[in-house]
Design an enzyme around this catalytic site. Structure first.
Site, PDB file in Angstrom:
ATOM      1  N   LYS A  52       0.845  -1.188   0.000  1.00  0.00           N
ATOM      2  CA  LYS A  52       0.000   0.000   0.000  1.00  0.00           C
ATOM      3  C   LYS A  52       0.880   1.237   0.000  1.00  0.00           C
ATOM      4  O   LYS A  52       2.013   1.149   0.469  1.00  0.00           O
ATOM      5  CB  LYS A  52      -0.955   0.034   1.198  1.00  0.00           C
ATOM      6  CG  LYS A  52      -0.375  -0.287   2.576  1.00  0.00           C
ATOM      7  CD  LYS A  52       0.781   0.480   3.134  1.00  0.00           C
ATOM      8  CE  LYS A  52       0.730   1.947   3.321  1.00  0.00           C
ATOM      9  NZ  LYS A  52       2.024   2.500   3.874  1.00  0.00           N
TER      10      LYS A  52
ATOM     11  N   TYR B  33      -4.606   3.932   6.349  1.00  0.00           N
ATOM     12  CA  TYR B  33      -5.094   2.921   7.307  1.00  0.00           C
ATOM     13  C   TYR B  33      -6.424   3.360   7.919  1.00  0.00           C
ATOM     14  O   TYR B  33      -7.329   2.553   8.115  1.00  0.00           O
ATOM     15  CB  TYR B  33      -4.077   2.696   8.436  1.00  0.00           C
ATOM     16  CG  TYR B  33      -2.848   1.936   8.008  1.00  0.00           C
ATOM     17  CD1 TYR B  33      -2.789   0.553   8.132  1.00  0.00           C
ATOM     18  CD2 TYR B  33      -1.741   2.598   7.479  1.00  0.00           C
ATOM     19  CE1 TYR B  33      -1.654  -0.156   7.734  1.00  0.00           C
ATOM     20  CE2 TYR B  33      -0.607   1.904   7.091  1.00  0.00           C
ATOM     21  CZ  TYR B  33      -0.571   0.533   7.220  1.00  0.00           C
ATOM     22  OH  TYR B  33       0.545  -0.160   6.828  1.00  0.00           O
TER      23      TYR B  33
HETATM   24  P1  NAD Z   1      12.418   1.678   1.860  1.00  0.00           P
HETATM   25  O1  NAD Z   1      12.861   2.988   1.380  1.00  0.00           O
HETATM   26  O2  NAD Z   1      12.996   1.161   3.126  1.00  0.00           O
HETATM   27  O3  NAD Z   1      12.655   0.557   0.743  1.00  0.00           O
HETATM   28  C1  NAD Z   1      12.401   0.801  -0.618  1.00  0.00           C
HETATM   29  C2  NAD Z   1      13.275  -0.094  -1.471  1.00  0.00           C
HETATM   30  O4  NAD Z   1      13.104   0.292  -2.828  1.00  0.00           O
HETATM   31  C3  NAD Z   1      14.771   0.012  -1.157  1.00  0.00           C
HETATM   32  O5  NAD Z   1      15.328  -1.262  -1.140  1.00  0.00           O
HETATM   33  C4  NAD Z   1      15.332   0.803  -2.311  1.00  0.00           C
HETATM   34  O6  NAD Z   1      16.658   0.453  -2.628  1.00  0.00           O
HETATM   35  C5  NAD Z   1      14.390   0.403  -3.446  1.00  0.00           C
HETATM   36  N1  NAD Z   1      14.359   1.392  -4.519  1.00  0.00           N
HETATM   37  C6  NAD Z   1      14.419   1.104  -5.818  1.00  0.00           C
HETATM   38  N2  NAD Z   1      14.385   2.217  -6.559  1.00  0.00           N
HETATM   39  C7  NAD Z   1      14.317   3.227  -5.703  1.00  0.00           C
HETATM   40  C8  NAD Z   1      14.265   4.641  -5.866  1.00  0.00           C
HETATM   41  N3  NAD Z   1      14.283   5.210  -7.084  1.00  0.00           N
HETATM   42  N4  NAD Z   1      14.205   5.402  -4.761  1.00  0.00           N
HETATM   43  C9  NAD Z   1      14.167   4.847  -3.534  1.00  0.00           C
HETATM   44  N5  NAD Z   1      14.211   3.502  -3.310  1.00  0.00           N
HETATM   45  C10 NAD Z   1      14.300   2.709  -4.391  1.00  0.00           C
HETATM   46  O7  NAD Z   1      10.836   1.738   1.958  1.00  0.00           O
HETATM   47  P2  NAD Z   1       9.876   0.761   2.783  1.00  0.00           P
HETATM   48  O8  NAD Z   1       9.589   1.364   4.090  1.00  0.00           O
HETATM   49  O9  NAD Z   1      10.403  -0.613   2.729  1.00  0.00           O
HETATM   50  O10 NAD Z   1       8.518   0.897   1.928  1.00  0.00           O
HETATM   51  C11 NAD Z   1       8.349   0.209   0.707  1.00  0.00           C
HETATM   52  C12 NAD Z   1       6.854   0.117   0.397  1.00  0.00           C
HETATM   53  O11 NAD Z   1       6.199  -0.601   1.438  1.00  0.00           O
HETATM   54  C13 NAD Z   1       6.131   1.467   0.311  1.00  0.00           C
HETATM   55  O12 NAD Z   1       5.181   1.428  -0.709  1.00  0.00           O
HETATM   56  C14 NAD Z   1       5.450   1.611   1.661  1.00  0.00           C
HETATM   57  O13 NAD Z   1       4.256   2.377   1.605  1.00  0.00           O
HETATM   58  C15 NAD Z   1       5.128   0.168   1.988  1.00  0.00           C
HETATM   59  N6  NAD Z   1       5.083  -0.068   3.435  1.00  0.00           N
HETATM   60  C16 NAD Z   1       4.044  -0.788   3.927  1.00  0.00           C
HETATM   61  C17 NAD Z   1       3.977  -1.052   5.289  1.00  0.00           C
HETATM   62  C18 NAD Z   1       2.874  -1.906   5.836  1.00  0.00           C
HETATM   63  O14 NAD Z   1       2.731  -1.950   7.057  1.00  0.00           O
HETATM   64  N7  NAD Z   1       2.109  -2.575   5.005  1.00  0.00           N
HETATM   65  C19 NAD Z   1       4.966  -0.552   6.149  1.00  0.00           C
HETATM   66  C20 NAD Z   1       6.026   0.154   5.590  1.00  0.00           C
HETATM   67  C21 NAD Z   1       6.087   0.391   4.231  1.00  0.00           C
END
Ligand code: NAD
Length: 388
Positions: free
Chosen positions: A149, A234
């Site tokens: 999401k 949420y």
């Molecule tokens: P994050 O920044 O920690 O991870 C993102 C990943 O994408 C990294 O590994 C990064 O290297 C990669 N990536 C590839 N291309 C990129 C770019 N151009 N810029 C930045 N990163 C790039 O983020 P996250 O917290 O893991 O979130 C990822 C997704 O998960 C989001 O859509 C977020 O909304 C969702 N999320 C959901 C929950 C949940 O509880 N369901 C919790 C946190 C995050």
């Protein structure tokens, strides 16, 4: 003395620390209604044992600290592959989880996953703006898709994702983990059975103080929006699944106390939604302070509430006259992953389908429209429209 959050291994004040708490609870075998649609061919389990193989795309915080540990607990799906732009991350995941080199991809070689029979499902865990492209490419590679999401940065992108999955005859679900959490399922049961009468008012809010000003969550082209897209969703979801209805009217206001840090995305938003049954919802979201994490539902004969409501764990609930809401802890991500694997196996739509993600994006666009125009937006028909 170290605080509970410090003991959790997360940086105090970080997003991860905010949602990670301790708790207790049992899975309530109640679920939201699903909309069966038999357009898909069942894809047989081809992975080892009976588990379907899943590949994670994007090895950031969520994949590392929540999804990979969850995949150690799942019964119907196993970690089979990874996709990342960082070779050192792939190396470390290969070592940690014993993933064969042939199941590891870069963003450039991603489409070759089509030829890999060990991977049945792709889980998109990338920044929001990349969800649409990587979902569509996964579907075209013949893979089922679980996408984090918010589903995408626009309702139009959501529609394209749904169409691509339908055309490829592949299932699509969104990572709405709370819909597998027992306290939320109990609340859903209260709402459906009218334990506290007809729902008249819901107050819901989720927010946290965001750190690093340079992260993608504060860049519009990656995040599509701010607190609303990230965590306000949420509160929006909860109002929609508790009511079982779509809002008819939405009115919203935005506040910015730090116009530099939040020059591209929203900092704090409050919004109201009116539903056909007469239910009114008052919601809030913020990137400016922690501790907003609640779901209060009032029927005409009592109330139930969760606070914290949307964390990974530690969800706590009480009611006006039916005692506390109390269940043993579960891993929400493991429950969500197993549910999707079962949906794929049984060739049925997930209760957290792409259509659910699309409806949230339509409501989010109405919230932003209301902020832009200063007017109440009439949304009933737009949100309910399922003709793609
Ligand atoms: P994050 O920044 O920690 O991870 C993102 C990943 O994408 C990294 O590994 C990064 O290297 C990669 N990536 C590839 N291309 C990129 C770019 N151009 N810029 C930045 N990163 C790039 O983020 P996250 O917290 O893991 O979130 C990822 C997704 O998960 C989001 O859509 C977020 O909304 C969702 N999320 C959901 C929950 C949940 O509880 N369901 C919790 C946190 C995050």
């Amino acid at each position: 003395m170290r605080s509970a959050l410090q003991n959790s291994g997360s940086k105090p004040g970080s997003r991860r620390a905010f949602v990670k708490k301790t708790a207790t609870s049992t899975v309530l075998a109640s679920a939201l209604g699903t909309t069966p649609f038999a357009i898909l061919n069942p894809q047989a389990a081809r992975s080892d044992g009976n588990k379907l193989g899943i590949a994670l795309v994007g090895l950031g915080n969520l994949a590392t600290h929540q999804i990979a540990p969850a995949l150690a607990k799942t019964k119907h799906v196993r970690l089979a592959g990874v996709v990342s732009g960082t070779p050192s991350k792939i190396e470390s995941w290969r070592n940690q989880y014993g993933i064969p080199a042939k199941n590891c991809y870069s963003y450039e070689t991603y489409d070759r996953i089509a030829d890999n029979p060990e991977i049945d499902i792709i889980y998109i865990v990338l920044p929001n703006s990349m969800h649409a492209e990587y979902t569509i490419r996964a579907a075209r590679s013949g893979k089922h898709v679980l996408c984090e999401k918010p589903m995408a940065n626009s309702a139009k992108d959501c529609e394209e994702m749904i169409t691509a999955c339908r055309q490829a005859k592949r299932r699509l679900a969104i990572g709405y983990r709370c819909q597998f959490e027992p306290h939320h399922l109990r609340c859903l049961q209260f709402a459906r059975e009218r334990t506290f009468g007809a729902l008249k008012m819901i107050e819901a809010g989720f927010g946290f103080r965001i750190g690093d000003p340079n992260q993608w969550r504060l860049k519009h082209r990656y995040a599509g929006g701010g607190a609303l897209m990230d965590v306000g969703i949420y509160a929006l979801q909860a109002c929609r699944y508790l009511s079982g209805e779509e809002p008819t009217h939405i009115a919203a206001m935005e506040t910015k106390t730090d116009p530099v840090k939040f020059s591209e995305v929203d900092e704090s938003i409050t919004w109201t939604m009116t539903f056909p049954s007469g239910l009114n919802c008052y919601c809030s979201t913020t990137y400016a302070l922690s501790g907003i994490n609640r779901l209060n539902a009032h029927g005409d004969q009592g109330w139930f509430r969760l606070n914290p409501a949307f964390s990974y764990s530690g969800i706590t609930g009480t009611t006006s006259n039916a005692g506390p809401i109390h269940y043993s802890p579960i891993d929400q991500f493991a429950a969500e992953l197993d549910d999707f694997a079962i949906c794929v196996r049984e060739d049925r739509e997930s209760k957290v389908s792409g259509l659910e993600g699309l409806k949230d994006l339509r409501a989010i666009e109405a919230i932003y429209q209301s902020i832009r125009t200063g007017r109440t937006v009439q949304v009933a028909e737009t949100i309910s429209d399922t003709t793609l």
